[in-house]
Motif scaffolding. Structure first.
Motif, PDB file in Angstrom:
ATOM      1  N   SER A   1       0.832  -1.205   0.000  1.00 48.55           N
ATOM      2  CA  SER A   1       0.000   0.000   0.000  1.00 48.55           C
ATOM      3  C   SER A   1       0.867   1.257   0.000  1.00 48.55           C
ATOM      4  O   SER A   1       0.950   1.975  -1.001  1.00 48.55           O
ATOM      5  N   LEU A   2       1.554   1.509   1.109  1.00 44.91           N
ATOM      6  CA  LEU A   2       2.391   2.715   1.170  1.00 44.91           C
ATOM      7  C   LEU A   2       3.548   2.616   0.182  1.00 44.91           C
ATOM      8  O   LEU A   2       3.921   3.603  -0.456  1.00 44.91           O
ATOM      9  N   GLY A   3       4.128   1.412   0.076  1.00 49.09           N
ATOM     10  CA  GLY A   3       5.261   1.241  -0.836  1.00 49.09           C
ATOM     11  C   GLY A   3       4.874   1.577  -2.252  1.00 49.09           C
ATOM     12  O   GLY A   3       5.556   2.334  -2.943  1.00 49.09           O
ATOM     13  N   ASN A   4       3.772   1.002  -2.709  1.00 46.85           N
ATOM     14  CA  ASN A   4       3.324   1.275  -4.059  1.00 46.85           C
ATOM     15  C   ASN A   4       3.072   2.748  -4.270  1.00 46.85           C
ATOM     16  O   ASN A   4       3.449   3.325  -5.294  1.00 46.85           O
ATOM     17  N   PHE A   5       2.419   3.356  -3.289  1.00 44.54           N
ATOM     18  CA  PHE A   5       2.083   4.761  -3.447  1.00 44.54           C
ATOM     19  C   PHE A   5       3.329   5.636  -3.440  1.00 44.54           C
ATOM     20  O   PHE A   5       3.473   6.546  -4.244  1.00 44.54           O
TER      21      PHE A   5
END
Lengths: 224, 324, 598, 388
Positions: free
Chosen positions: C126-130
């Motif tokens: 989630s945060l990584g992708n974003f």
């Protein structure tokens, strides 16, 4: 990754290829795809690593079963299949060269040859190995029904044999599907000297299939 | 940040690695080497077997393993370096592959560290309680090791009348073949070959397991042998044909009731096992023939090594205390 | 310090990535087929939060069952105290079996969902992708379509795994230890479904991992060297390497387990001559490194949030970066400490020694974080409260790892509630708390809205209280001899179990407050500025929420990620809060690149 | 292979004495463990644990204290500019890497010493065979007899009690019949997985405490205590230690407990004589004991439904089988069901019954017990009972 510009042009498709917008240029995209695929190949190696580990552990624990088991295999089929896969690897590599030189027809011929060798491999595996062995009860685990086992752990040998070779065969099939796709797209002139990422990647996959077999062959057929 | 700019430049320049073109000449050379190494590794294994048979020198097991694995490694390096073009590629890809082999090595090494050191404190911890498994809950295994259950099932099949008659006939044919082989009469050699092939065919696992014989084995065998005799006759080998026909008559003359009583399941099993093991000589060549002689490798396993071959008779050796 | 770049005009419009594309159907279609890493990250976030909710319900059920011990009335023979059985209307009160059965399914569900579907993908996916492309100054991850595929694989795998509940649930425990997992509910497909679900989720993990590795290698903005990357990126990179190298082994393990169940191949089944301890080696070769896939990104979040919220250059940047890689490397050779009670003496000893190695880089990180606080300018908002909470809880989780890694004490604590408490302190007190810190920290960037700070801090404090009440008690239960995965217990343990269950209810309240806070923020939240915290890394250069291709133009990296004493953060109004005293030589006014497309 | 002498004096070592010095230790010993480990190895690992507790507590308080102080001192205030500060300090960073490393080395070696003590039995240890099975433990004593005593634990009315001689090293040779279990004697701080088709071991040597319990002196006292009265053991002191299964093994994992009962050596020998020749124990009682310890988790005796068919009125009825046939549930059928559990299943029940090895006398006992639970059986049993 391969976005094709929609503007009509007389140039072949490969010459009209533009890299995805988040890459600075086509070379960077090619490089990234290759790195990504090599990483994927490491996961494939480690997937087979589980089989190799089971082989290694049980071979050391129950050497008799492994000796008996490899004695029940015929090295000639293994060696034959090794040669078939090596040839297919060669034709695959040549087809990449041909694409790089824009020799489309030769590339297609080599891809067809690769497909043929892949199919031959599967045929030998199935007709001369799986079916005759399975029918006389040389089967894995619970299904084991071969009455003349001398070592109590022979079913385990067959489990490792079938798991290893069947997962490998599944990879051969996947590889053939990829090659067929590349072949189809070659006929549409998708690939050429400046754009052949997918051919290269399919080739890498196919060579990995060969690579795994290079180890499976001596482990299963030759070591006793 | 000047050094970071250099970094970025460095990987911009790195692209040029990827577009190496490996020509067909080089590819052919590599293929030739790969085929050569394939022949070499097969020959290596064969020679070892040959040496053991002919001269009686048994090389230590690791010679075979190290030989085969080294050749496989060389082959894989060739494939990766040229077919997969790692030699001309961005070194990061090679690095990824090396990391992967390293992780694989860790996996094998540490798993082995545990599984091979179980008997360090107490010897009895190293081997399984029942070699080949307890069979508990396995359908059809009746709480026996699977190999044992397969034997039991097969012996039940051998006890069936149809199969038993079939094998009695087969034994008769085999006897006739042996007699012909030792005879110096005209045509004996041809007859022996025909009869031996017939006997072998009848005693093959396929004949017993895959295509179980139907009732009236005697008549079927007689008909087959007479057909063979006719074939020989038409080829002008009357002496051999007569021997085969004689064998057919002797099969016809078997008193099945009596033969069934005198021919035990165990004897049949042993005879079939001998055929199956002998069969590998023909089917699989000399390489694998010795594979069935159960040569225990020098003291690698504790319990399993010797309990395995005779598990059926000895009641599983060490296991008797813990299992019913 | 040049920071100009040729601006791509005409590659897409400059609206927010959240902008609607026509009607509802068109918008849904747009999201379902998007290759934008931000949308995929947001979709992951919602999928993961939903799964977290499901796993949380299972956890509450588990705690509820353990409120009182099960007893049998000596007069009537009736079973008393099986709440779940009563809840699900079981009509077999004279046997403990049906109640235990429900309990066993619940803890398996809780474990499997939380591990495979929540914690492993939580921060990276989630945060990584974003954030990864934003932090690197890239327009997207290296393989955007692969990224979408991995989201679909995640959803597909989750449906696979969760559908086994409909067929009656799985009672193997999330570890699927053989031979129990190979024989329980023999012939029934539900265990196979669950195992295949985990297998499929593995592919999602692999694809995300290799995507990130390639992105970090190839898509860093011009001028960004390895040591100019934010520590979050270092952490994601390290954990992506583990994902790529370890996940395939769980793939083959679960595949062999499926073969084991369906075909009876016997590699792991002692009834067929195989070895159950071999399964444990296979399983933990993945599942131990994956513990670091879970915690490393959390550490990355903490490093970034801490530096930004304290307006302080991170202490020992290189030490933290190398500690991430060090943890990733060591994680591959310590898996045996899950098996001290089933391994050989030699292997246990070696693995114990190696296990202590992990403690070193972990301790170094904690020291560095606390060192960062020294002479900072520490803001007390929700992300920072969660970050401090992380330091508190993770320290407990880490330190209680010592008696578990120590052989003599582990023989007692192994498979007890002590272990349960320990890994909840690391996984939940570490990863989930870091996720909460991260969500709050980057919420304005993701959705362009501010959340309510008071409600956020209140929620955080309640979560803190509930968490400690739930799990501190479990340390005591463990040392006193309470085994894990027990549907009931001897009455001596009731007092502590009760407290623990009350704690779980408080936790629920805390998370509900956060949930409402998020929903309220989406609905009526104040518009967020581009850089509400004064962050220095590239994602703060972009708009809040960012445009479709992230930046107006191609940004160039001009300084390190935490150079608060050298550079003014982008979009930063010094009137809000002053920055630390500048280094000699002053500081340039704008970081990274021209952002306005005027 | 068994080393004759292995450090059995760990708890007397200097390190251990050092470990157990602080005055507050007894408080924490009680808080964490509810009493001190009952073996030498257990006491050593308790000391090690408490030492680790102080070690961790010190680090934790130090780190969190620093954090709290920094948070207060350097909180963000409007208009206040943070002072300049370093962003790395090499000697400090090296120090806080090296010092914890050295401490960890020390902890590892302490753990290793205690571990070897717990894992390796002295050469003269008595050997007992222990079998784990879903969901009970059973043990074979050196004379071949099996344990025949039970006690209620938690929700299970009858968990087995295993008698061991006190102050003597004892080694368990363990094996599982089905899935994995783990044998955890919490008071001894030891635990070992019990694996199918493979042996593992566990050893201990524990004495009686200063305040042992005593076997009942007569039948009325026994009834009041809920214990069985055994004449040979009247008034003999004993010490009970609970055993849990610590490896998840299925439905009744939580009920898979047992008790280890330590008695003096001479009393233990009397106990062995007693279980070898259970004088005057009628088959029905043996059967009831077998049911309590091994069958009760699946078969009820009061007609209530469970994993397996109830035994109430089971004997002598005409049973319908899952293959469509039916037949009388007589002695032969019961014997067959025990020896070959999957051969003939009663309609509506799956092949869930494990293979439970029973002695001939135990099978007869089960049949006798089932007869008493069934009206048809009770009638059939009567004449046979008179003949005997």
């Amino acid at each position: 990754m391969s976005t094709l510009s929609t503007s009509s042009s007389s140039k072949p498709l490969w010459a009209r290829y533009k890299p995805a917008i988040h890459f600075r240029n086509a070379a960077e995209e090619f490089d990234a795809c290759k790195l990504g695929f090599w990483l994927f190949l490491t996961t494939e190696v480690l997937l087979f690593g589980g089989i190799f580990c089971a082989y290694f552990i049980f071979r050391t624990l129950y050497p008799d079963a492994w000796k008996e088991g490899s004695g029940l295999l015929d090295w000639r089929f293994g060696a034959g299949n090794t040669v078939v896969l090596l040839l297919s690897s060669y034709t695959m590599a040549v087809s990449i060269y041909c694409i790089q030189k824009d020799q489309q027809f030769r590339a297609q011929l080599n891809l067809i040859a690769t497909l043929f060798f892949g199919a031959l491999f599967l045929y030998i595996k199935l007709a001369y190995e799986y079916i005759p062995k399975w029918s006389v009860g040389k089967r894995p685990g619970s299904m084991f029904d071969y009455p003349f086992a001398e070592s109590a752990h022979l079913p385990l040998w067959w489990s490792v044999y079938y798991c290893g070779t069947a997962i490998h065969a599944a990879h051969v099939i996947i590889g053939m599907i990829l090659i067929a796709r590349v072949l189809w797209r070659t006929t549409k002139r998708h690939y050429g000297p400046t754009h052949y990422t997918m051919v290269e990647i399919t080739g890498l996959y196919w060579h990995l299939v060969d690579l795994i077999w290079i180890f499976l062959f001596p482990l299963l057929y030759l070591i006793h | 940040m000047s050094h970071s700019a250099q970094h970025a430049d460095a990987h911009d320049h790195g692209e040029s690695h990827s577009h190496a073109i490996v020509g067909p000449g080089l590819l052919r050379t590599v293929l030739a080497f790969l085929l050569f190494f394939t022949v070499l590794t097969v020959a290596f294994a064969q020679i070892e077997v040959y040496v053991e048979h002919a001269v009686g020198i048994r090389l230590p097991w690791w010679v075979n393993v190290i030989g085969a694995m080294s050749i496989a490694t060389v082959k894989s390096v060739l494939v990766m370096a040229y077919f997969m073009q790692l030699r001309y590629d961005n070194p990061i890809n090679t690095l990824a592959m090396l990391f992967c082999f390293f992780a694989l090595g860790l996996f094998l090494m540490f798993t082995g560290l545990d599984l091979f050191s179980r008997g360090m404190v107490y010897d009895f911890k190293s081997g399984p309680v029942i070699a080949g498994g307890t069979g508990a809950g396995v359908p059809g295994a009746n709480n026996q090791p699977l190999t044992q259950a397969a034997k039991v099932r097969f012996k039940e099949r051998l006890a069936e009348n149809n199969t038993r008659e079939w094998l009695i006939c087969a034994a008769k044919v085999e006897d006739a073949a042996n007699a012909a082989a030792h005879s110096k009469d005209a045509g004996a050699a041809e007859a022996a070959a025909v009869l031996a092939a017939q006997a072998h065919h009848m005693m093959d696992l396929h004949a017993v397991m895959v295509h179980p014989p139907e009732a009236g084995a005697q008549a079927v065998v007689v008909r087959d042998l007479e057909a063979q005799a006719n074939t020989l006759r038409t080829k002008g080998n009357a002496a051999a044909a007569e021997l085969v026909a004689a064998a057919a008559r002797s099969v016809q003359g078997i008193d099945m009731a009596q033969a069934r009583a005198s021919y035990s399941v165990e004897a049949m099993f042993d005879r079939l096992a001998a055929v199956a093991h002998g069969g590998h000589h023909e089917d699989h060549g000399a390489a694998s023939s010795s594979g069935n002689a159960s040569r225990a490798r020098t003291g690698v396993t504790g319990v399993t090594g010797h309990a395995a071959p005779h598990a059926n008779e000895s009641g599983h050796g060490h296991g008797s205390e813990a299992t019913p | 310090m040049a920071h100009t770049a040729d601006t791509h005009h005409g590659d897409g419009h400059h609206g927010s990535y959240l902008e609607r594309k026509g009607g509802i159907i068109a918008t849904i279609f747009d999201w379902a087929t998007t290759v934008d890493h931000k949308k995929i990250g947001v979709m992951y976030l919602f999928a993961i939060l939903f799964m977290f909710f499901l796993g949380g319900v299972a956890a509450l059920a588990v705690r509820y069952e353990l409120l009182v011990p099960v007893t049998i009335d000596p007069n009537t023979g009736q079973v008393q105290g099986q709440f779940l059985a009563a809840l699900f209307g079981s009509d077999q009160p004279t046997s403990v079996s049906p109640g235990n059965n429900i309990y066993n399914r619940m803890f398996t569900l809780h474990g499997a969902i939380m591990v495979f579907m929540v914690i492993v993908p939580s921060i990276p996916a989630s945060l990584g992708n974003f954030l990864l492309p934003l932090m690197l100054g890239a327009k997207d991850v290296a393989f955007p379509r692969l990224n979408l595929l991995s989201w679909y694989i995640y959803v597909f795998g989750s449906i696979f795994a969760v559908s086994s509940i409909i067929l009656g649930g799985v009672d193997t425990g999330w570890t699927f230890y053989t031979p129990y997992s190979a024989t329980t509910d023999a012939g029934h497909p539900k265990v196979v479904l669950m195992v295949l679900g985990a297998f499929i989720l593995g592919f999602s993990s692999i694809l995300t991992g290799l995507n990130f590795v390639v992105t970090v290698h190839k898509l860093r903005a011009p001028g960004m060297g390895w040591f100019d990357m934010p520590l979050f990126v270092w952490a994601i990179y390290s954990s992506a390497i583990i994902q790529v190298l370890a996940t395939p082994v769980i793939g083959i393990t679960l595949l062999l387990l499926v073969f084991e169940r369906v075909l009876g191949i016997g590699i792991f089944d002692p009834a067929r001559g195989g070895d159950p301890v071999l399964y444990q080696h296979f399983f933990w070769f993945y599942s131990h490194p994956v513990v670091y896939v879970m915690i490393l990104p959390g550490m990355g979040v903490i490093s970034d949030v801490l530096a930004v919220q304290a307006h302080k250059k991170i202490f020992g940047y290189r030490a933290i970066a190398f500690a991430s890689l060090g943890i990733a490397a060591v994680s591959f050779i310590v898996w045996g400490h899950h098996m001290f009670t089933s391994m050989s003496e030699l292997a246990s000893t070696v693995f114990s020694a190696l296990t202590f190695l992990v403690a070193i880089p972990t301790a170094v990180k904690v020291f560095n974080w606390i060192g960062t606080l020294y002479k900072g300018s520490i803001a007390f908002n929700t992300p920072m409260v969660y970050t401090l909470m992380f330091l508190f809880l993770f320290s407990i989780g880490g330190l209680t790892g010592l008696p578990l890694g120590t052989l003599a004490t582990d023989l007692h604590l192994h498979d007890s509630y002590f272990v349960v408490a320990h890994f909840h302190y690391v996984m939940m007190g570490g990863t989930i708390v870091a996720l909460m810190a991260g969500i709050h920290h980057w919420w304005p960037k993701m959705f362009g809205k501010m959340y309510n700070e008071t409600a956020g801090i209140l929620g955080a404090v309640i979560v803190f209280i509930g968490f400690n009440l739930t799990f501190l008690t479990q340390f005591l239960l463990g040392t006193q001899g309470m085994p894990r995965r027990y549907a009931s217990y001897v009455p001596e343990f009731q007092y502590l179990h009760e407290l623990s269950t009350y704690g779980s209810w408080i936790l629920l309240v805390g998370f509900l407050i956060h949930l409402f806070n998020f929903l309220a923020s989406l609905a009526v939240g104040k518009k967020a500025p581009a850089n509400p915290w004064g962050g220095m890394t590239m994602e703060w250069v972009a708009d809040s929420p960012p445009t479709e291709h992230n930046f107006h133009g191609d940004p160039v990296c001009t300084h390190g990620p935490y150079d608060f004493d050298r550079v003014v953060p982008p979009h930063w109004d010094p009137k809000d809060y002053p920055l630390p005293a500048p280094e000699a030589g002053g500081r340039p006014m704008v970081a990274h690149s021209p952002d306005k497309h005027d | 292979m068994i080393p004759p002498t292995i450090p059995s004096s760990v708890s007397g070592s200097i390190e251990s004495t050092m470990l157990h010095t602080l005055a507050m230790n007894d408080y924490f010993q009680d808080l964490f463990f509810k009493g001190r480990g009952a073996t030498e190895g257990g006491a050593h690992s308790d000391d090690l644990y408490i030492w680790l507790w102080w070690f961790c507590l010190a680090w934790f308080v130090f780190l969190m204290g620093l954090m709290a102080v920094f948070c207060v001192l350097y909180r963000r205030r409007k208009g206040k500019i943070a002072p300049k500060s370093p962003s790395h300090h090499t000697p400090l960073e090296v120090a806080w890497t090296v010092i914890p490393t050295l401490m960890l080395v020390y902890i590892f070696f302490q753990g290793f010493r205690g571990y070897m003590n717990k894992m390796v039995a002295p050469g003269d240890a008595m050997e007992f065979n222990l079998v784990g099975q879903q969901w009970f433990w059973s043990m074979t004593y050196p004379n071949g007899a099996e344990s025949t005593s039970v006690k209620p634990i938690g929700a299970k009315a009858a968990s087995p009690v295993f008698y061991f001689p006190a102050d003597v090293p004892v080694r368990l040779r363990m094996n599982s019949r089905d899935v994995m279990h783990a044998f955890w004697i919490t008071d001894f701080r030891i635990k070992q997985d019990v694996l199918p088709n493979r042996y593992t071991t566990l050893w201990f040597q524990a004495g009686l405490s200063k305040n042992p319990k005593f076997h009942p002196k007569d039948a009325t006292e026994a009834k009041a205590m809920g214990m069985e009265f055994i004449a040979d053991l009247a008034g003999v002191p004993y010490e009970d230690h609970i055993v849990f299964c610590a490896e998840y093994c299925g439905n009744e994992h939580a009920e898979m407990a047992a008790t280890i009962r330590l008695v003096p050596m001479d009393a233990w020998k009397k106990w062995m004589d007693y279980i070898e020749n259970p004088v005057g124990k009628p088959p029905r009682d043996i059967g009831e004991f077998v049911w309590k310890t091994k069958c009760a988790s699946c078969h009820s005796v009061d007609g209530s439904p469970n994993t397996g068919p109830t035994w109430k009125n089971a004997f002598g009825r005409i049973a319908e089988f899952s293959d469509g046939t039916s037949g009388p549930a007589d002695e032969n059928y019961i014997r067959e069901s025990i020896l070959y559990p999957a051969k003939k299943l009663v309609k509506g029940y799956g092949p869930n019954m494990p293979l439970i090895s029973l002695k001939e006398s135990q099978i007869e006992g089960v049949i006798a017990y089932m007869k008493t639970l069934s009206e048809a059986g009770a009638k059939a049993a009567e004449p046979a009972g008179e003949q005997k």
